[in-house]
Design a protein around this motif. Sequence first.
Motif: not given
Length: 244
Positions: A149, A151, A154-155, A161, A163, A170, A172-173
């Motif tokens: 994934d 995401l 990025q995390a 997070l 969501y 989710v 956006q981070v």
Amino acid sequence: MVKNHMKRINAPKSWEVLRKNYKFITRPNPGRDLSLSISLNTVLKELLSKTRSTKESKYLIKHQGVLVNWKRCYDEKFPVGFLDVVSFPSLKEHYRLLIDEKNNLFMLKISEEEAKLKLSKIMDKKQLSKDHVQLNCTDGRNFKLKSNDPLLGQASTNDSLLYSLPDQKVKQVLKLEKGSLVYLYKGKHTGILVFAEDFKQNNVVFKIDQEVFETKKAYAFALGKEKPVITITNTTGKKAKHST
């Protein structure tokens, strides 16, 4: 053994409640940080003034319906935590639990569109299997993502997070990095918005009126870049701005 009762005089300082008019106050069920959560009954009676007694709170919860993060709640002791959303479908009203500069929890009225957004801070990552990784958040929420994934790449720990509710997808981070707009929800500078100027080991460096301060990364909640992704009020009127 967890106590089932709590005296008002011993309630956390972050609870903005009357301390001496009654002896006891509803203790929230275990599971959340007590200084950053409060029982649904206390929210209804003392933060929102929707009811005048626990009996009225129970009636409202049972017959008219109260949603916490868009899920029907049936327990007046349910812990409403920091950044949680409380909704009243019959009134079409929505509120988010925030903390101000005096270290007091308060409910901010928000729109229905914004009530469908929630933020959680990443505490750590856990490899569940070869194909799945779990993101554990400070509010007890977990997100299971596939190893491929985008995401997940990025995390990182201490990021936020964003969501949607109630599907918990989710969107956006929000990175905790230089230039990030952060909401300080613990420590000496609780309740203010600042821009992260730098990082020293596990601390965030920021400025207030050209004076440099530091706080722990764990106390800083990333909210975006130029403006926060959710509405945050600043009770003293100070505005977050880049240092010059």
